[in-house]
Design a protein around this motif. Structure first.
Motif, mmCIF file in Angstrom:
data_model
loop_
_atom_site.group_PDB
_atom_site.id
_atom_site.type_symbol
_atom_site.label_atom_id
_atom_site.label_comp_id
_atom_site.label_asym_id
_atom_site.label_seq_id
_atom_site.Cartn_x
_atom_site.Cartn_y
_atom_site.Cartn_z
ATOM 1 N N ALA A 49 6.448 12.077 -9.561
ATOM 2 C CA ALA A 49 6.070 12.121 -7.892
ATOM 3 C C ALA A 49 7.090 12.957 -7.239
ATOM 4 O O ALA A 49 8.484 13.201 -7.830
ATOM 5 N N CYS A 50 6.855 13.554 -6.178
ATOM 6 C CA CYS A 50 7.680 14.288 -5.487
ATOM 7 C C CYS A 50 8.599 13.378 -4.794
ATOM 8 O O CYS A 50 8.461 12.172 -4.733
ATOM 9 N N ARG A 51 9.697 14.144 -4.175
ATOM 10 C CA ARG A 51 10.792 13.068 -3.524
ATOM 11 C C ARG A 51 10.197 12.406 -2.228
ATOM 12 O O ARG A 51 10.470 11.328 -2.151
ATOM 13 N N ARG A 52 9.152 13.206 -1.563
ATOM 14 C CA ARG A 52 8.715 12.612 -0.427
ATOM 15 C C ARG A 52 7.796 11.088 -0.822
ATOM 16 O O ARG A 52 8.078 10.210 -0.297
ATOM 17 N N CYS A 53 6.890 11.497 -1.833
ATOM 18 C CA CYS A 53 6.279 10.378 -2.217
ATOM 19 C C CYS A 53 6.831 9.041 -2.876
ATOM 20 O O CYS A 53 6.554 7.822 -2.687
ATOM 21 N N ASN A 54 8.018 9.591 -3.593
ATOM 22 C CA ASN A 54 8.795 8.504 -4.277
ATOM 23 C C ASN A 54 9.501 7.782 -3.110
ATOM 24 O O ASN A 54 9.658 6.336 -3.244
ATOM 25 N N THR A 55 10.157 8.157 -2.030
ATOM 26 C CA THR A 55 10.562 7.580 -1.252
ATOM 27 C C THR A 55 9.815 6.772 -0.261
ATOM 28 O O THR A 55 10.015 5.572 0.006
ATOM 29 N N GLU A 56 8.488 7.240 0.049
ATOM 30 C CA GLU A 56 7.482 6.571 0.909
ATOM 31 C C GLU A 56 6.952 5.504 0.180
ATOM 32 O O GLU A 56 6.771 4.267 0.656
ATOM 33 N N LYS A 57 7.007 5.618 -1.190
ATOM 34 C CA LYS A 57 6.332 4.475 -1.939
ATOM 35 C C LYS A 57 7.195 3.305 -1.983
ATOM 36 O O LYS A 57 6.866 2.225 -1.961
ATOM 37 N N GLY A 58 8.610 3.639 -2.038
ATOM 38 C CA GLY A 58 9.460 2.551 -2.014
ATOM 39 C C GLY A 58 9.077 1.460 -3.423
ATOM 40 O O GLY A 58 9.126 1.805 -4.509
ATOM 41 N N GLN A 59 8.912 0.042 -2.958
ATOM 42 C CA GLN A 59 8.823 -1.017 -3.811
ATOM 43 C C GLN A 59 7.238 -1.323 -3.917
ATOM 44 O O GLN A 59 7.000 -2.459 -4.323
ATOM 45 N N LEU A 60 6.328 -0.329 -3.549
ATOM 46 C CA LEU A 60 4.926 -0.682 -3.552
ATOM 47 C C LEU A 60 4.621 -0.368 -4.972
ATOM 48 O O LEU A 60 5.009 0.415 -5.554
ATOM 49 N N THR A 61 3.550 -0.944 -5.424
ATOM 50 C CA THR A 61 2.853 -0.512 -6.811
ATOM 51 C C THR A 61 2.248 0.717 -6.379
ATOM 52 O O THR A 61 1.789 1.100 -5.292
ATOM 53 N N GLU A 62 1.784 1.353 -7.510
ATOM 54 C CA GLU A 62 0.878 2.453 -7.641
ATOM 55 C C GLU A 62 -0.521 2.192 -6.686
ATOM 56 O O GLU A 62 -0.785 2.966 -5.710
ATOM 57 N N ALA A 63 -1.113 1.239 -6.979
ATOM 58 C CA ALA A 63 -2.401 0.829 -6.127
ATOM 59 C C ALA A 63 -2.054 0.733 -4.712
ATOM 60 O O ALA A 63 -2.855 1.106 -4.121
ATOM 61 N N GLU A 64 -1.112 -0.047 -4.148
ATOM 62 C CA GLU A 64 -0.752 -0.536 -2.952
ATOM 63 C C GLU A 64 -0.512 0.752 -2.540
ATOM 64 O O GLU A 64 -0.836 1.203 -1.252
ATOM 65 N N PHE A 65 0.192 1.818 -2.857
ATOM 66 C CA PHE A 65 0.538 3.000 -2.484
ATOM 67 C C PHE A 65 -0.619 4.112 -2.095
ATOM 68 O O PHE A 65 -1.030 4.576 -1.098
ATOM 69 N N ARG A 66 -1.422 4.158 -3.264
ATOM 70 C CA ARG A 66 -2.590 4.895 -3.156
ATOM 71 C C ARG A 66 -3.546 4.349 -2.145
ATOM 72 O O ARG A 66 -4.196 5.072 -1.285
ATOM 73 N N ALA A 67 -3.705 3.141 -1.951
ATOM 74 C CA ALA A 67 -4.543 2.600 -0.721
ATOM 75 C C ALA A 67 -3.836 3.016 0.569
ATOM 76 O O ALA A 67 -4.705 3.404 1.592
#
Length: 163
Positions: free
Chosen positions: A134-152
């Motif tokens: 993941a790029c830094r932006r996505c990794n930071t925004e995702k935080g503690q979300l799961t992959e499915a939660e972040f994609r949603a």
């Protein structure tokens, strides 16, 4: 063959090592295995005497191989959380190649970070099956979300009208 002259003894030993490299390696391996404490003490002493040189060599290596540092860092974090699994830098490189050097979420090219599909904080494993680049932006925004939660979340953001 013992010599009284120490220089002649060293010369003989160097010649023997050149003639018998495999025997010498095997002997060192046997000694290392049977004397672990002495080996650790010798390594500590060597490091103490060559600390700056060692740091410079390791810094250059990590600059040339950032994937090694990422795998190492991720492993450290996983052990601190008592997470299962581990992955190697070779597995990480293969994963990045599979994604063609792009972020798994937005597809942007650039420096990539290790991202856990199920975060370690939520009981995720540190095995390669649970890892995405993941790029830094996505990794930071995702935080503690799961992959499915972040994609949603990303899909919801894309469906919102822009002003």
């Amino acid at each position: 063959m013992a010599y009284k002259d120490p220089e002649r003894q060293r010369s003989y030993a160097r010649d023997w090592l050149k003639r018998n490299p495999q025997k010498a390696r095997d002997a060192v391996r046997r000694w290392t295995k049977s004397h672990p404490e002495q080996r650790r003490a010798a390594k500590r002493l060597y490091y103490a005497r060559h600390r700056e040189q060692h740091k410079a060599v390791m810094a250059a290596y990590h600059r040339a191989h950032p994937e090694v540092l990422q795998a190492k860092s991720s492993g450290y974090r996983a052990r601190a959380r008592a997470a299962e699994g581990q992955f190697t830098s070779a597995e990480w490189r293969a994963l990045v190649e599979r994604y063609e050097g792009r972020c798994a979420y937005r597809g942007e090219a650039g420096p990539l970070q290790v991202d856990h599909r199920t975060p370690l904080s939520r009981g995720g494993a540190n095995s390669i099956e649970n890892i995405l680049p993941a790029c830094r932006r996505c990794n930071t925004e995702k935080g503690q979300l799961t992959e499915a939660e972040f994609r949603a979340r990303l899909a919801a953001e894309q469906s919102l009208p822009r002003r």
